[in-house]
Every structure is written in structure tokens, then in C-alpha cells.
Design an enzyme around this catalytic site. Structure first.
Site, short mmCIF file in Angstrom:
data_model
loop_
_atom_site.label_atom_id
_atom_site.label_comp_id
_atom_site.label_asym_id
_atom_site.label_seq_id
_atom_site.Cartn_x
_atom_site.Cartn_y
_atom_site.Cartn_z
N TYR A 101 7.35 -8.57 7.88
CA TYR A 101 6.81 -7.25 8.17
C TYR A 101 7.14 -6.83 9.59
O TYR A 101 7.46 -7.65 10.44
CB TYR A 101 5.28 -7.27 8.05
CG TYR A 101 4.76 -7.67 6.71
CD1 TYR A 101 4.54 -9.01 6.41
CD2 TYR A 101 4.49 -6.72 5.73
CE1 TYR A 101 4.05 -9.39 5.18
CE2 TYR A 101 3.99 -7.09 4.49
CZ TYR A 101 3.78 -8.43 4.22
OH TYR A 101 3.30 -8.81 3.00
N ASP A 122 0.84 -1.20 0.00
CA ASP A 122 0.00 0.00 0.00
C ASP A 122 0.88 1.25 0.00
O ASP A 122 2.05 1.20 0.37
CB ASP A 122 -0.88 0.02 1.26
CG ASP A 122 -1.92 -1.10 1.25
OD1 ASP A 122 -2.42 -1.42 2.34
OD2 ASP A 122 -2.20 -1.63 0.17
N TYR A 154 -3.16 -10.36 4.12
CA TYR A 154 -3.48 -8.97 4.44
C TYR A 154 -3.09 -8.75 5.91
O TYR A 154 -3.77 -9.21 6.83
CB TYR A 154 -4.96 -8.70 4.25
CG TYR A 154 -5.38 -8.64 2.79
CD1 TYR A 154 -5.84 -9.77 2.13
CD2 TYR A 154 -5.30 -7.44 2.08
CE1 TYR A 154 -6.22 -9.71 0.81
CE2 TYR A 154 -5.69 -7.37 0.75
CZ TYR A 154 -6.13 -8.52 0.11
OH TYR A 154 -6.51 -8.45 -1.20
#
Lengths: 220, 542
Positions: B430, B360, B503
Site C-alpha cells: 500500500y 474500500d 486494516y
């Protein structure tokens, strides 16, 4: 966290937060020989400095994902007194509908016992919407029934509030109706509806904002 | 460097030279060989079956086509010093044939091997020697400013020419069925129009461009088209069928031939030249070809690729150009920053950006970086290793520090396979800044770190549900680690490694309970995500 974010990380020079890696590095300083291992550690260290936030800038209680990403609307006494529902609208136009905290069902002493999606002409929990174009989605009016919420003494019909295609109902409510008690505004949502832009504009006029709703219901 | 200067000089010299001096330069280069080709040509022509040559010439086949169809040795006729008129006169002289009609363009190759064509301005061009065509090409290459170290020559001709040839060959097979030379020459040694043209132009082109013909990304293309080639192919095919039937009948009975010929004439609109000797006739679909082909000279480089890994330091930069209603969203895009810095160094027409996945706008790409492939169309110059390093430094040194690049290099078409490799198994790492609605306990840190290879079920997140299919996707969280943040009891850093396509935001806040389990459900409280960074895209090949 919003879909458009504010950067909370601090500049490289301002790192004041101690961490394991930093302590390790000080020990390594004694050994001057360069090795692949140390280079990798150095890179990790550099990376890590980027990751740690500046706590001072962080709010005590951050806005929730719903608060940040959705605009909240309310339909008080929808079709029937006491039938307070919410409509959370995402920037992409999708609407999540559910029971507002002031709904009559929550005032029932026995609590909510069951949620039944088999209302109207079909069982709402049975439909299968497929594909990007959302094939097989049923088109409902704002007063179409979504489900029936049953308490010990009574039952309440929950309606769409928004005219549009029904994309999804919260099937978890069938087995876990208590979700409505624990978090009606999140895990206890009723359904997701996709209105056409024109239809949304029409219904928006009749809905209340959070502020207006709070005033109406004399909430804090 | 010196090579470029030399070829430039050669090109300049060529520009002023006349045809005669061109031939002189050519023959000068191999002065002892200048005699040879002429003699070889004469010898070769003398060994041809004269009656066949006459037959072919009389139905309007050009000299080069005659020579190539009859498999004349060693492409003599391709030699650049042989002009049209020269070849023609040699053939006529040797075979004693005098052309009665004035055939404009070859009935088989439609003028391609007569070096005649209409250019893009519709002007009729009749070149005398293959050298002249090579000159036009060299000029084009120079004008486009291409830097080349090789070239690949391609010729495309209308299907119609191949049909002409095929019909002529089958006619010849029938007519000269019993003759000895047929087997040896026609069936095994007939050379195609494309090959003849390529052969004729390649040597002079190599000289002019000062480089060798090879399998190169730099393509030179001669694209011939002809009006007749469009439409009517069905009619032509039907005509062929009829003609074949007619010919077979003609073989058996001389009397019938005239009857059959009449039938053909009445049914079929075009004129047919018939070389009648009592045997089956040689025919070509069009006797008087009045229009040559249309020729377009093209030179271009096929896609070149640059690969590398990019880093994104900003939370306001999208991966690709993002424009809604003519308004740009976000400050910039990774694609544009990288593409706009590389394109001019390659002097290309256009670029296309491909990346192994995406993040994103508000998610930073840190650590090892994300593999990407930049496709450059029609680059005039392939950047050297040094230039590539310069580009990398330039991008990394940009003032606004939005994007960084690592391991930038030119790569072949295998770049695609490298990108696709292991895509499904790709693991991503992440770091998320998480807030929970109650203080973090040591047990939480412990229990989270114990969860390995945990499967989660994610319904399509609401934020993308408007444009993606409503599905339930199984994803794996390989490992997680909580890093406490001093001075905060409810904020912490969550490091995690997940399967591609997970996600993360929804895994933290639960997305109305539509992602199960989520951090919130695992810790038994409300969880929110404030920041996300990609810290590693695990891919070995980049």
C-alpha cells in the site's frame, strides 16, 4: 480520512514534485536499450506519479478520523452536576462514549488514579461478546453504570448515556488510567455501545451538538 | 467459417426433408452398409432365446428393451434407420409371437426407448426414429444461437425405470436360473436405457451439429420425469419386498404359489401380469403404462471463466454493486463495468464476479492490479483470444477511466484454484498519505524503515464492528518506508507491505487505541490517514 474520501492526488501532467525515481530516469535516458528492468521501472514511475499528492490542496491540519467519521454529541451534567460525557456516533450506528474534557474528574488536583469496571451487578470488563449477532452482549439503559473513575479525593460514576448493547469496554484504562488525561476523546474512551435505531432517536433529542455544548460550557 | 455454413445448410435441408428422404440420406451415406444393418439385425434376433422374448413381450416390454436386456450385439437396434414398428415386427415375426393386448408404453422404460414422451406443452409425441429427436435438439441449439465445437450428451431418467428394470432382472434370474444364455447375456451384456438412448442419438446429432461428441462444456440434456416417480416410492419398496418373498415361496411349492399370489393381490393394489408356466413369474410393477414420461430438452453451456487483474483509478467506485434502499452508492462498481462489457461478447445469461480480496470504495487499486474471476453462465459463444484482447482494450479505453483491466483471458475451472492459491499468505502493498501532529524527523524515517515483520494486534475496527465479530486479529507488517514530501513537514507518504486482512487505515490512526501498535503510537504523536492506495497484490499465478 473519512470513509468517503476526497481525491487529493494530482493529474499526471501536473507532477512537479521531484523524487528519486525521476532523477534516476533522467540518467537512464542516456541508455536507449529496452530491458525488462527498465520497463518495470517505467511502470513504477507511472505508478508513483499517481501516488504523490498536490500539496497545495492539502489542509494544514486535516480533520481527524474521529471528526470525519463520527458525529459528536454531548451529555452535560448527566445524572449529576459536572458529569459531562461525550457520545461519538458512527454512521453505522455504533456509539463510543467517554468523558468530555470538562468533566469534573479532570478538575481534581491529584488527577485520575484508577478506573474500575466492577460496578453494578457485574464486572463490565469481564463480559465476552461473540459473533456477528453480538451474542452475550448485555443490554443497558442510559443510566446504567459503566465504570467508576477514581481520583485522589473522589470517585465518579460514568454511565452509558445511550440505551443499547454493551459491545466493549476500554480495558486499557485499568492498567493505564492516565490515558484519560492524555486523550480522553480517543485512547481514553470508556466503552462502545450499540443502540437500536429507535432507542437512538429517543436519546438523541436529549443530547447536545458540539456547538451547543461549547456555548453551554463557554468554551472557545 | 465454412463449417458453420455447411452445418447450417445441413440443418436447413433437414428441416424440409421427410422421414423417408431422411432414411434415404442416411442409407445413401453408407449405401453398401444399408443392407448390412437389416441383415445383422435379423441374425441377431435369430440368436435370441425365443421363449424369453415372448415372455418379455407379453408383459409389455418394448422391442428395444427386449434387445438391450438380452445383450444384443453392437447396439444394432440403436441404428437410426430402424423405426419402432420395424423392430417390433422383426421380433414378432422371428419368435412367432402375436401381441394380444395392446401395450401402449413399455412397462420397463415407460416409453423412453420407444421415443415417446410428453413435451412441455403436454402434447404426446411418438418419434419413429432417433434422427427425429436429434432434429429437435439441433433446432434448439440453433434457436439459442450457440456456437459450439463439441457437445456432451446427458440423459436423466426417473429412478422408477431403474427400479422396474432391477425388479424385472431379478425375476428373470429366478425364472431362467438354469438356462445357459442367462450367464452370457443377461448378467454381463445388459445395456442401460441411458446408454441405448445416447448411442442412438449421438451419431445423427454429430452429423446435424457438424461436430463431435466429447467432454465439452456444452451440454445437451434430455431430462425425463414421470408422475409415478414422485411419492409412493416407499410403498413400492415395501411391495418389492413382499414380491420377493412371494416368489421364493413360489419356487418351492406350486401349490403355495396360488396362495401367495392371492396374498399379494389382496395386499397390493396394482395389477400384476403373470406369465404362468409353472415356474416363478415375471412381474413388472405396472402392466398397462398409460402415460409416458415427460421430456424436457435442455442445452446449455456450463460456466466459462475469464480471469485477469483489475485496477481501480477512482475513489468513488465500489468493487461490487452497492445499493441501499434502491439508491446506488458510489458512481459505479468494478463488477458492473467489467461484467457488462464481457457478458454481451459471450452472449451469456448472467455473470458472477469474484475477486481475490477487496478494497474500500475510497481506496484506489493501482500497480499490478487485483486478480479477479468472472463467471459467465450459459455463454452462447466462447470468446476467442482476439475478442478477449478487444474487450480488454475497450474497458481500458472507456472515457470515464474508472477501471482498468490487465491480462484478461479465458481460463478453465482451474481458475478457482488459482484464485484460492496462497490466499492466506497473500501480501499486499500500500501507499498511504499520512499526517502527523508534529514535524517529521529523520529519526522517524529511520526507525520506521527498521521495523521488519512487525506483529500488530487489531481489534475489529469500529467502522465494521456492526457487521463483523468482535475479535482481536494478529497481523504482520512486513516492511515500511517513509517517503518525504517536499514542501511539507507533517505530511508524508507511507509505503508498507502487510499480511492479507490487515486494516491499514486503523493501523495509521489507531482506532481509539484498539490497534496496537499504530503509526501514531510508534511515532509518539497523533497520526491521521488522508488517502490510501493499494499498489500491489502479490500473487504469482495470475
Amino acid at each position: 480520512m473519512s470513509d468517503v474520501m476526497v481525491d487529493h492526488t494530482q493529474k499526471l501532467e501536473d507532477t512537479a514534485v521531484p523524487n528519486n525515481l525521476e532523477q534516476q530516469d533522467k540518467q537512464d535516458e542516456e541508455q536507449p536499450q529496452q530491458s525488462v528492468q527498465e520497463n518495470a521501472e517505467y511502470e513504477d514511475e507511472e505508478l508513483h506519479k499517481h501516488l504523490v499528492p498536490d500539496i497545495i490542496q492539502l489542509p494544514l491540519i486535516p480533520p481527524s478520523a474521529v471528526e470525519f467519521n463520527f458525529a459528536s454529541y454531548f451529555a452535560p451534567d448527566f445524572m449529576k452536576p459536572g458529569n459531562d460525557q461525550y457520545v461519538y456516533r458512527h454512521a453505522n450506528g455504533l456509539c463510543v462514549v467517554g468523558l468530555a474534557s470538562t468533566h469534573l474528574a479532570f478538575k481534581d488536583k491529584g488527577g485520575i488514579t484508577a478506573v474500575d469496571f466492577n460496578v453494578g451487578k457485574s464486572d463490565r470488563s469481564g463480559m465476552k461478546v461473540t459473533g456477528k449477532r453480538k451474542k452475550n452482549a448485555q443490554h443497558f439503559e442510559s443510566n446504567t453504570a459503566l465504570c467508576k473513575v477514581c481520583t485522589n479525593g473522589d470517585s465518579y460514576i460514568v454511565r452509558c448515556c445511550v440505551k443499547g448493547s454493551l459491545l466493549e469496554v476500554n480495558e486499557r484504562l485499568i492498567k493505564q488510567p492516565e490515558l484519560l488525561h492524555s486523550s480522553a476523546d480517543r485512547e481514553g474512551y470508556i466503552a462502545i455501545i450499540m443502540p437500536k435505531p429507535a432507542d437512538w432517536l429517543k436519546v438523541k433529542a436529549s443530547l447536545l451538538s458540539l456547538e451547543e455544548f461549547k456555548k453551554l460550557r463557554a468554551l472557545c | 467459417m465454412s463449417n458453420e455454413v455447411e452445418s447450417a445448410q445441413v440443418s436447413d435441408a433437414m428441416e424440409v426433408a421427410q422421414l423417408s428422404s431422411l432414411a434415404a440420406v442416411d442409407s445413401h451415406a453408407g449405401s453398401c452398409e444399408a443392407e448390412m444393418p437389416s441383415r445383422l439385425l435379423n441374425d441377431a434376433v435369430r440368436s435370441l432365446p425365443y421363449h424369453v422374448v415372448k415372455d418379455l413381450l407379453s408383459i409389455g416390454v418394448c422391442s428395444r428393451c427386449v434387445l438391450r436386456i438380452l445383450g444384443t450385439e453392437d447396439h444394432i437396434y440403436c441404428h437410426s434407420s430402424f423405426s419402432q414398428s420395424m423392430l417390433c415386427s422383426v421380433l414378432e415375426e422371428v419368435t412367432g409371437f402375436k401381441s394380444e393386448c395392446d401395450f401402449q408404453f413399455c412397462s420397463v422404460c415407460l416409453g423412453v426407448l420407444q421415443l415417446s414422451y410428453r413435451d412441455d406443452k403436454e402434447t404426446l409425441v411418438k418419434m419413429e426414429s432417433p434422427n427425429d429427436m436429434a432434429l429437435v435438439i439441433a433446432e434448439l441449439v440453433k434457436k439459442e444461437g450457440h456456437q459450439i465445437d463439441g457437445f456432451s450428451l446427458e440423459v436423466s431418467i426417473p429412478q422408477f425405470i431403474l427400479e422396474n428394470e432391477s425388479s424385472l432382472l431379478s425375476g428373470m434370474k429366478k425364472r431362467y436360473e438354469s438356462e445357459p444364455w442367462l450367464q452370457e447375456r443377461l448378467l454381463s451384456k445388459c445395456v442401460s436405457v441411458k446408454d441405448v438412448l445416447k448411442f442412438a442419438i449421438t451419431k445423427p446429432l454429430e452429423t446435424l451439429l457438424d461436430t463431435k461428441a466429447s467432454a465439452s462444456s456444452f451440454r445437451i440434456r434430455l431430462a425425463y420425469t414421470h408422475k409415478m416417480a414422485f411419492g409412493n416410492s416407499v410403498e413400492r419398496n415395501q411391495g418389492f419386498k413382499r414380491r420377493k418373498i412371494g416368489t421364493e415361496n413360489g419356487l418351492q411349492n406350486v401349490n403355495d404359489e396360488s396362495v401367495v399370489a392371492n396374498k399379494d393381490c389382496s395386499d397390493y393394489p396394482t395389477n400384476e401380469t403373470i406369465a404362468v408356466t409353472g415356474r416363478s413369474s415375471l412381474k413388472v410393477p405396472i402392466d398397462k403404462v398409460s402415460e409416458p414420461c415427460h421430456l424436457v430438452y435442455l442445452c446449455y453451456r456450463t460456466h466459462i471463466y475469464l480471469c485477469g487483474r483489475y485496477l481501480k483509478y477512482s475513489r468513488n467506485v465500489s468493487q461490487t454493486r452497492w445499493i441501499i434502499d434502491e439508491e446506488r452508492m458510489g458512481e459505479a462498481s468494478v463488477e458492473e463495468i467489467i461484467g457488462s462489457n464481457i457478458l454481451p461478447m459471450c452472449r451469456g445469461d448472467n455473470y458472477k464476479f469474484h475477486a481475490a480480496g477487496r478494497e474500500d470504495s475510497d481506496v484506489r487499486m493501482l500497480g499490478s492490479g487485483r486478480p479477479f474471476l468472472l463467471e459467465i453462465q450459459n455463454a452462447r459463444q466462447v470468446p476467442s483470444e482476439e475478442t478477449v484482447k478487444e474487450i480488454e482494450s475497450k474497458i481500458n479505453g472507456l472515457e470515464n477511466k474508472l477501471v482498468g483491466v490487465k491480462n484478461l483471458q479465458v481460463v478453465g475451472s482451474q481458475g478457482w484454484t488459482l484464485m484460492r492459491e496462497g490466499e492466506a499468505e497473500k501480501q499486499k502493498q500500500y501507499c498511504a498519505l499520512v499526517w502527523i501532529s508534529r514535524p517529521l524527523e529523520d529519526e522517524d524515517v529511520c526507525s520506521i524503515s527498521l521495523l521488519n515483520d512487525m506483529q500488530i494486534l487489531q481489534k475489529t475496527p469500529i467502522r465494521v464492528l456492526h457487521r463483523r465479530s468482535p475479535l482481536e486479529r494478529k497481523k504482520i507488517i512486513y516492511w515500511m518506508k517513509i517517503e518525504r514530501i517536499a514542501e511539507s513537514s507533517q505530511y508524508f507518504l507511507l509505503h508498507l507491505c502487510t499480511q492479507a486482512g490487515t486494516y491499514i487505515k486503523e493501523f495509521v490512526h489507531g482506532d481509539f487505541g484498539r490497534t496496537q501498535p499504530s503509526i501514531g503510537s510508534i511515532l509518539g504523536c497523533r497520526a491521521e490517514i488522508l488517502q490510501l492506495d493499494v499498489t500491489d497484490v502479490k500473487m504469482d499465478s495470475f
